[in-house]
Design an enzyme around this catalytic site. Structure first.
Site: not given
Length: 336
Positions: A114-117, A148
């Site tokens: 969940h890298q964008k959490n 990213d």
């Protein structure tokens, strides 16, 4: 033969909390849906089971190893649930520091998935804060950024690590590598400014080195906005500002070679405006303003049409300056 649903596959090997002997002492608390629900959320049986027991443990203020495991299951089902993350931290505080190193492994797995959490990054930050040890965090963040490069949460966390533990020593070299890989990496440009801002106090020698570095980058990609913005950020910290001779000469050279990057034109327009403020009542000022007005027209009608109204507005402000400069020049001629 009946079809197997995705929910059935998800539950393979899963034992519901309601069927576990060690949880028989807990009475689950269902979610309040209200009596007139228009569109009920179709929670899975697994989701309901986990969160019904979670609500019961929250209600009972239970802080134990089994609730730590329960929050893990709850977060795997919904990694963005702030309440569960906060509850997990309260459990960890109750259990003590021996659990924190293991918690870093769990948070890493959650970040990978969940890298964008925001919540997963914030949780890791709190754990590192409690440990008061940055460990190998910079390498971990670099790994995430390699997947990213524009992950805002990763950059925010990296800057927190740097400022909290004063780990700036090799950070400028890190941005060098990122920009060598991708000169258009606007996040790396922003981070470079952050590092310079926190390490050099914008000493004159540093600014000159950074100007040279930035002009070289602009030559590689003149239409890339990031180095132009970085350049302006540097010049704020000089006494001469945008009128820096090295930069003006560079821009004039590019313009004479028919380069019409919107960022180049915008810079030369601002140079003309600033020059008019510093050197009023001169023929040179009038010529610069006339050229800048022409550039505004080029931007509005050809090179930057999306901001046509803006450039038309800037053109009017320059025309006002030109008129004032012309009147003052005429008055000086009469007086002479």
């Amino acid at each position: 033969m009946s079809e197997t649903s995705s929910e059935d596959l998800d539950n393979v090997g899963w034992v519901f909390y309601s069927e576990r002997d060690e949880w028989k002492d807990v009475k689950p608390i269902p979610q309040e849906e209200g009596t007139h629900t228009i569109v009920a959320i179709a929670y899975s049986a697994k989701f309901k089971d986990v969160y019904d027991y979670l609500r019961a443990c929250l209600y009972n203020n239970e802080f134990s190893e089994r609730t730590l495991e329960l929050t893990k299951d709850a977060l795997i089902l919904n990694a963005a649930n702030y309440t569960v993350w906060q509850y997990r931290r309260m459990i960890l505080q109750h259990l003590g520091k021996n659990y924190l190193e293991q918690e870093l492994l769990f948070s890493k797995s959650m970040i990978v998935d969940h890298q964008k959490n925001y919540q997963v990054w914030h949780h890791r930050m709190v754990i590192i804060q409690w440990l008061n040890d940055p460990g190998n965090e910079l390498n971990f963040i670099s790994q995430m950024l390699s997947e990213d490069p524009k992950n805002y949460h990763a950059w925010q966390y990296r800057q927190w690590i740097l400022s909290t533990f004063k780990l700036y020593e090799n950070e400028l070299e890190y941005t060098n590598q990122l920009l060598e890989d991708d000169i258009r990496n606007n996040s790396a440009w922003n981070h470079r400014y952050f590092v310079i801002n926190h390490t050099t106090d914008f000493a004159e020698e540093t600014i000159q080195k950074e100007i040279t570095f930035t002009l070289n980058a602009i030559q590689k990609a003149p239409k890339n906005e990031s180095p132009w913005n970085y350049l302006r950020g540097l010049l704020i910290h000089t006494s001469i500002g945008l009128l820096d001779p090295q930069v003006v000469q560079f821009c004039e050279k590019y313009y004479s070679h028919e380069n019409r990057s919107p960022h180049l034109l915008a810079y030369l327009i601002d140079v003309a405006s600033e020059y008019a403020d510093v050197h009023p009542r001169t023929p040179e000022t009038s010529e610069l303003l006339k050229r800048a007005i022409g550039m505004c027209s080029d931007l509005a009608n050809t090179h930057d049409k999306i901001r046509q109204n803006y450039w038309n507005y800037i053109s009017r402000t320059l025309e006002d300056k030109l008129e004032k400069n012309k009147i003052e020049c005429d008055n000086n001629t009469i007086l002479e």
